[in-house]
Scaffold this motif. Structure first.
Motif, short mmCIF file in Angstrom:
data_model
loop_
_atom_site.label_atom_id
_atom_site.label_comp_id
_atom_site.label_asym_id
_atom_site.label_seq_id
_atom_site.Cartn_x
_atom_site.Cartn_y
_atom_site.Cartn_z
N LYS A 64 0.84 -1.20 0.00
CA LYS A 64 0.00 0.00 0.00
C LYS A 64 0.88 1.25 0.00
CE LYS A 64 -3.83 1.99 2.64
NZ LYS A 64 -4.69 1.79 3.82
N ALA A 65 1.92 1.24 0.81
CA ALA A 65 2.85 2.38 0.86
C ALA A 65 3.56 2.55 -0.48
CB ALA A 65 3.87 2.17 1.98
N HIS A 66 3.93 1.45 -1.11
CA HIS A 66 4.59 1.52 -2.42
C HIS A 66 3.64 2.11 -3.47
CE1 HIS A 66 7.37 0.69 -5.59
NE2 HIS A 66 6.56 -0.18 -6.18
N CYS A 67 2.37 1.73 -3.41
CA CYS A 67 1.37 2.30 -4.33
C CYS A 67 1.28 3.81 -4.16
CB CYS A 67 -0.01 1.70 -4.07
SG CYS A 67 -0.22 0.02 -4.64
N LYS A 68 1.24 4.25 -2.92
CA LYS A 68 1.17 5.69 -2.64
C LYS A 68 2.40 6.40 -3.18
CE LYS A 68 -1.77 5.50 1.45
NZ LYS A 68 -1.87 5.76 2.89
N ASP A 69 3.57 5.77 -3.02
CA ASP A 69 4.80 6.37 -3.54
C ASP A 69 4.76 6.51 -5.05
OD1 ASP A 69 5.81 6.49 -0.97
OD2 ASP A 69 7.06 4.68 -1.18
N VAL A 70 4.30 5.48 -5.73
CA VAL A 70 4.22 5.50 -7.19
C VAL A 70 3.26 6.58 -7.66
CG1 VAL A 70 3.46 4.19 -9.23
CG2 VAL A 70 4.88 3.09 -7.50
N ILE A 71 2.12 6.68 -6.99
CA ILE A 71 1.12 7.69 -7.36
C ILE A 71 1.65 9.10 -7.11
CG2 ILE A 71 -1.15 8.63 -6.76
CD1 ILE A 71 -2.02 5.67 -6.27
N ARG A 72 2.35 9.28 -5.98
CA ARG A 72 2.95 10.59 -5.67
C ARG A 72 4.00 10.96 -6.71
NH1 ARG A 72 4.58 9.19 -0.69
NH2 ARG A 72 2.60 8.93 0.34
N LYS A 74 4.37 9.83 -9.90
CA LYS A 74 3.89 10.03 -11.27
C LYS A 74 2.75 11.03 -11.35
CE LYS A 74 5.34 5.59 -12.97
NZ LYS A 74 5.13 4.59 -13.99
N GLY A 75 2.07 11.25 -10.25
CA GLY A 75 0.91 12.13 -10.27
C GLY A 75 -0.36 11.33 -10.51
N LEU A 76 -1.37 11.60 -9.73
CA LEU A 76 -2.62 10.86 -9.80
C LEU A 76 -3.24 10.87 -11.19
CD1 LEU A 76 -4.75 9.24 -8.27
CD2 LEU A 76 -5.84 11.39 -7.63
N GLU A 77 -3.13 12.01 -11.88
CA GLU A 77 -3.74 12.15 -13.21
C GLU A 77 -3.02 11.31 -14.26
OE1 GLU A 77 -1.68 15.08 -12.09
OE2 GLU A 77 -3.21 15.03 -10.55
N HIS A 78 -1.79 10.91 -13.97
CA HIS A 78 -0.98 10.20 -14.95
C HIS A 78 -0.82 8.71 -14.68
CE1 HIS A 78 0.00 14.11 -16.56
NE2 HIS A 78 0.38 14.51 -15.36
N VAL A 79 -1.58 8.18 -13.72
CA VAL A 79 -1.45 6.77 -13.38
C VAL A 79 -2.79 6.07 -13.62
CG1 VAL A 79 -0.96 5.12 -11.53
CG2 VAL A 79 0.29 7.25 -11.63
N THR A 80 -2.74 5.02 -14.42
CA THR A 80 -3.92 4.18 -14.59
C THR A 80 -3.78 2.97 -13.67
OG1 THR A 80 -2.96 2.81 -16.34
CG2 THR A 80 -4.10 4.83 -17.04
#
Length: 118
Positions: A64-72, A74-80
């Motif tokens: 879950k923490a890794h997911c948050k890091d990836v989203i942070r 790349k930016g929420l708008e740029h992650v599918t």
């Protein structure tokens, strides 16, 4: 929120004809084992055990923490969802403790020994 555990398929280079024959037998055996696990309800019990062990060892929180890091990053708008799954899958697999893998394998082997008609 519950999480779902699915089996993931690896794509390998095209094997030689002899290897293809063996792989075909392996795939048939895996399918037969999987079918037996499903029929006997063991697959669901194993999935529940895996869920509990992964939560217990902190795997779920780490992923879950890794997911948050990836989203942070790349930016929420740029992650599918597909991008996120592709990004976290290798880390998720690597984070599963060997002890959990061994326990599941032992349980599968014990099940197969008890139901050796395969």
């Amino acid at each position: 929120m519950p999480f779902k555990i699915n089996s993931l398929t690896c794509f390998l280079p095209m094997p030689s004809r002899a290897k293809t024959n063996n792989m075909s037998k392996d795939l048939q055996m895996r399918a037969a084992i999987n079918q037996k696990l499903i029929e006997m309800g063991e697959r669901e019990r194993l999935k529940e055990l895996l869920r509990a062990k992964l939560i217990e060892c902190g795997w779920k929180d780490q992923l879950k923490a890794h997911c948050k890091d990836v989203i942070r990053e790349k930016g929420l708008e740029h992650v599918t969802v597909e991008d996120l799954v592709a990004e976290i899958t290798p880390k998720g697999r690597a984070l599963v403790p060997d002890s959990v893998k061994k326990e599941l394998l032992q349980r599968i082997r014990a099940f197969l020994a008890q139901h050796s008609t395969l």
